[in-house]
Structures are given as C-alpha cells and as structure tokens.
Design a protein around this motif. Structure first.
Motif, PDB file in Angstrom:
ATOM      1  N   TRP A  49       0.815  -1.212   0.000  1.00 13.79           N
ATOM      2  CA  TRP A  49       0.000   0.000   0.000  1.00 13.79           C
ATOM      3  C   TRP A  49       0.847   1.261   0.000  1.00 13.79           C
ATOM      4  CZ3 TRP A  49      -4.391  -0.013  -2.030  1.00 13.79           C
ATOM      5  CH2 TRP A  49      -5.188  -1.144  -1.968  1.00 13.79           C
ATOM      6  N   MET A  50       2.021   1.220   0.604  1.00 14.39           N
ATOM      7  CA  MET A  50       2.915   2.384   0.558  1.00 14.39           C
ATOM      8  C   MET A  50       3.469   2.589  -0.856  1.00 14.39           C
ATOM      9  SD  MET A  50       2.860   4.058   3.203  1.00 14.39           S
ATOM     10  CE  MET A  50       3.076   4.278   4.925  1.00 14.39           C
ATOM     11  N   LEU A  51       3.780   1.497  -1.548  1.00 12.76           N
ATOM     12  CA  LEU A  51       4.264   1.615  -2.924  1.00 12.76           C
ATOM     13  C   LEU A  51       3.165   2.130  -3.852  1.00 12.76           C
ATOM     14  CD1 LEU A  51       6.455  -1.613  -3.222  1.00 12.76           C
ATOM     15  CD2 LEU A  51       7.233   0.766  -3.049  1.00 12.76           C
ATOM     16  N   ILE A  52       1.955   1.632  -3.674  1.00 12.80           N
ATOM     17  CA  ILE A  52       0.827   2.125  -4.471  1.00 12.80           C
ATOM     18  C   ILE A  52       0.600   3.610  -4.179  1.00 12.80           C
ATOM     19  CG2 ILE A  52      -1.691   1.993  -4.755  1.00 12.80           C
ATOM     20  CD1 ILE A  52      -1.385  -1.086  -4.400  1.00 12.80           C
ATOM     21  N   SER A  53       0.685   3.987  -2.913  1.00 11.12           N
ATOM     22  CA  SER A  53       0.507   5.392  -2.538  1.00 11.12           C
ATOM     23  C   SER A  53       1.598   6.265  -3.150  1.00 11.12           C
ATOM     24  CB  SER A  53       0.522   5.544  -1.020  1.00 11.12           C
ATOM     25  OG  SER A  53      -0.572   4.868  -0.455  1.00 11.12           O
ATOM     26  N   ALA A  54       2.811   5.762  -3.188  1.00 13.73           N
ATOM     27  CA  ALA A  54       3.907   6.524  -3.798  1.00 13.73           C
ATOM     28  C   ALA A  54       3.630   6.759  -5.278  1.00 13.73           C
ATOM     29  CB  ALA A  54       5.226   5.786  -3.610  1.00 13.73           C
ATOM     30  N   ALA A  55       3.117   5.749  -5.961  1.00 12.61           N
ATOM     31  CA  ALA A  55       2.778   5.904  -7.378  1.00 12.61           C
ATOM     32  C   ALA A  55       1.613   6.877  -7.559  1.00 12.61           C
ATOM     33  CB  ALA A  55       2.443   4.547  -7.985  1.00 12.61           C
ATOM     34  N   LEU A  56       0.657   6.850  -6.639  1.00 15.88           N
ATOM     35  CA  LEU A  56      -0.512   7.732  -6.740  1.00 15.88           C
ATOM     36  C   LEU A  56      -0.201   9.185  -6.375  1.00 15.88           C
ATOM     37  CD1 LEU A  56      -3.333   5.434  -5.319  1.00 15.88           C
ATOM     38  CD2 LEU A  56      -2.987   6.141  -7.701  1.00 15.88           C
ATOM     39  N   MET A  57       0.978   9.431  -5.834  1.00 15.51           N
ATOM     40  CA  MET A  57       1.338  10.810  -5.490  1.00 15.51           C
ATOM     41  C   MET A  57       1.460  11.679  -6.743  1.00 15.51           C
ATOM     42  SD  MET A  57       3.898  10.696  -2.296  1.00 15.51           S
ATOM     43  CE  MET A  57       3.378   9.967  -0.768  1.00 15.51           C
ATOM     44  N   LEU A  58       1.614  11.057  -7.884  1.00 11.90           N
ATOM     45  CA  LEU A  58       1.670  11.811  -9.139  1.00 11.90           C
ATOM     46  C   LEU A  58       0.344  12.524  -9.417  1.00 11.90           C
ATOM     47  CD1 LEU A  58       3.568   9.195 -11.316  1.00 11.90           C
ATOM     48  CD2 LEU A  58       4.484  11.299 -10.320  1.00 11.90           C
ATOM     49  N   ILE A  59      -0.742  11.969  -8.895  1.00 10.89           N
ATOM     50  CA  ILE A  59      -2.049  12.617  -9.069  1.00 10.89           C
ATOM     51  C   ILE A  59      -2.600  13.113  -7.729  1.00 10.89           C
ATOM     52  CG2 ILE A  59      -2.647  11.402 -11.202  1.00 10.89           C
ATOM     53  CD1 ILE A  59      -4.337   9.473  -9.526  1.00 10.89           C
ATOM     54  N   PHE A  60      -1.707  13.272  -6.765  1.00 14.12           N
ATOM     55  CA  PHE A  60      -2.007  13.862  -5.457  1.00 14.12           C
ATOM     56  C   PHE A  60      -2.965  13.064  -4.579  1.00 14.12           C
ATOM     57  CE2 PHE A  60      -0.870  17.371  -8.304  1.00 14.12           C
ATOM     58  CZ  PHE A  60       0.299  17.767  -7.679  1.00 14.12           C
ATOM     59  N   VAL A  61      -3.398  11.914  -5.005  1.00  9.14           N
ATOM     60  CA  VAL A  61      -4.247  11.061  -4.177  1.00  9.14           C
ATOM     61  C   VAL A  61      -3.366  10.236  -3.232  1.00  9.14           C
ATOM     62  CG1 VAL A  61      -5.952   9.191  -4.231  1.00  9.14           C
ATOM     63  CG2 VAL A  61      -5.965  10.941  -5.986  1.00  9.14           C
ATOM     64  N   GLY A  62      -2.133  10.042  -3.609  1.00 10.48           N
ATOM     65  CA  GLY A  62      -1.211   9.208  -2.846  1.00 10.48           C
ATOM     66  C   GLY A  62      -0.950   9.697  -1.436  1.00 10.48           C
ATOM     67  N   TYR A  63      -1.068  11.000  -1.236  1.00  8.73           N
ATOM     68  CA  TYR A  63      -0.846  11.524   0.116  1.00  8.73           C
ATOM     69  C   TYR A  63      -1.918  10.992   1.071  1.00  8.73           C
ATOM     70  CZ  TYR A  63       2.479  14.580  -2.157  1.00  8.73           C
ATOM     71  OH  TYR A  63       3.540  15.050  -2.880  1.00  8.73           O
ATOM     72  N   ALA A  64      -3.147  10.985   0.611  1.00  6.53           N
ATOM     73  CA  ALA A  64      -4.242  10.477   1.446  1.00  6.53           C
ATOM     74  C   ALA A  64      -4.131   8.969   1.640  1.00  6.53           C
ATOM     75  CB  ALA A  64      -5.589  10.834   0.819  1.00  6.53           C
ATOM     76  N   THR A  65      -3.866   8.242   0.552  1.00 10.09           N
ATOM     77  CA  THR A  65      -3.761   6.782   0.689  1.00 10.09           C
ATOM     78  C   THR A  65      -2.535   6.391   1.503  1.00 10.09           C
ATOM     79  OG1 THR A  65      -2.624   6.573  -1.441  1.00 10.09           O
ATOM     80  CG2 THR A  65      -5.025   6.303  -1.438  1.00 10.09           C
ATOM     81  N   GLY A  66      -1.471   7.177   1.392  1.00 12.14           N
ATOM     82  CA  GLY A  66      -0.268   6.916   2.192  1.00 12.14           C
ATOM     83  C   GLY A  66      -0.536   7.117   3.673  1.00 12.14           C
ATOM     84  N   LEU A  67      -1.288   8.154   4.003  1.00  9.07           N
ATOM     85  CA  LEU A  67      -1.652   8.407   5.400  1.00  9.07           C
ATOM     86  C   LEU A  67      -2.524   7.281   5.941  1.00  9.07           C
ATOM     87  CD1 LEU A  67      -1.602  10.267   7.864  1.00  9.07           C
ATOM     88  CD2 LEU A  67      -3.629  11.414   6.912  1.00  9.07           C
ATOM     89  N   VAL A  68      -3.492   6.846   5.139  1.00  4.13           N
ATOM     90  CA  VAL A  68      -4.356   5.735   5.557  1.00  4.13           C
ATOM     91  C   VAL A  68      -3.524   4.462   5.754  1.00  4.13           C
ATOM     92  CG1 VAL A  68      -6.242   4.220   4.817  1.00  4.13           C
ATOM     93  CG2 VAL A  68      -6.448   6.695   4.534  1.00  4.13           C
ATOM     94  N   ALA A  69      -2.616   4.192   4.842  1.00  6.38           N
ATOM     95  CA  ALA A  69      -1.761   2.997   4.964  1.00  6.38           C
ATOM     96  C   ALA A  69      -0.890   3.079   6.209  1.00  6.38           C
ATOM     97  CB  ALA A  69      -0.898   2.842   3.714  1.00  6.38           C
TER      98      ALA A  69
END
Length: 124
Positions: A79-99
């Motif tokens: 989930w941290m790796l997916i969140s890192a990839a999603l940071m390109l569209i700024f959603v990764g910050y939220a998913t990273g926090l949740v993870a």
C-alpha cells in the motif's frame, strides 16, 4: 539432556524466550515505522527475524503473531508503494496516510494481544 536443552523449550538464542522474541519483533517493527523510514532497517530486521523463527514457533500461541507481523509488513509495503505511485495525481498523500495509520493500528493490535497472551484475530 536438561529441560532447557530440549527442542520444545521456550528458550531460543541465548536465553530469549519466544515471548521476548515476539516483543522484540514488534518493537523493531514499530521503531522502523515510527521513524518515518529513517530506521526502516529495523522493520526489515523484524520481518527477517519473523521468517527465521517462524518454524520454531509452529504450534504455539506465538505462531499467529509471526504471521501477523509478516502480513502487516508485506501488505503495508504494497500500500505504501501504491501510494507513492498515486502521489503523481495527489491522491497518494491520502492513501499513504491511511496505509501508515493501518500499519500502526496492526502493530498496536498485535502487540496488545501479545501482552494479553492471545493471538491477534485475523481480519483488519
């Protein structure tokens, strides 16, 4: 052969009990996660130790904790790796926090279950 030398003895590696080893794994994992990755080697050390001691703890109350630690590490990493990839569209910050919160929750839930002498319940 004395009782402490038997293969079913709770002592492993220089007098550490299986319970103490599980505490060490949770502590290393927590240090690795709470240091925001600066001491990430501690989390990796916890998982390596869990894999090394997994066969020694089969059939004990600690086997569930070993599986819990291993699953938490791999799912958290995913989930941290997916969140890192999603940071390109700024959603990764939220998913990273949740993870991150989910990983902390799993460490706390498992460690508290260990203090109670129980196995963490499967699920979340």
């Amino acid at each position: 052969m004395t009782q402490d030398d038997s293969p079913h003895s709770p002592h492993i590696d220089r007098g550490l009990t299986q319970g103490q080893l599980v505490h060490l794994m949770y502590a290393l994992f927590a240090i690795g996660v709470l240091s925001a990755g600066l001491l990430g080697a501690a989390a990796i050390a916890a998982v390596v130790l869990a894999y090394l001691k997994r066969s020694d703890m089969v059939g004990t109350v600690y086997a569930g904790h070993i599986d819990w630690i291993i699953r938490t590490f791999w799912w958290g990493l995913l989930w941290m790796l997916i969140s890192a990839a999603l940071m390109l569209i700024f959603v990764g910050y939220a998913t990273g926090l949740v993870a991150f919160i989910w990983i902390i929750y799993r460490i706390m839930k498992g460690w508290l279950a260990h203090f109670s002498g129980e196995t963490p319940l499967p699920g979340l």
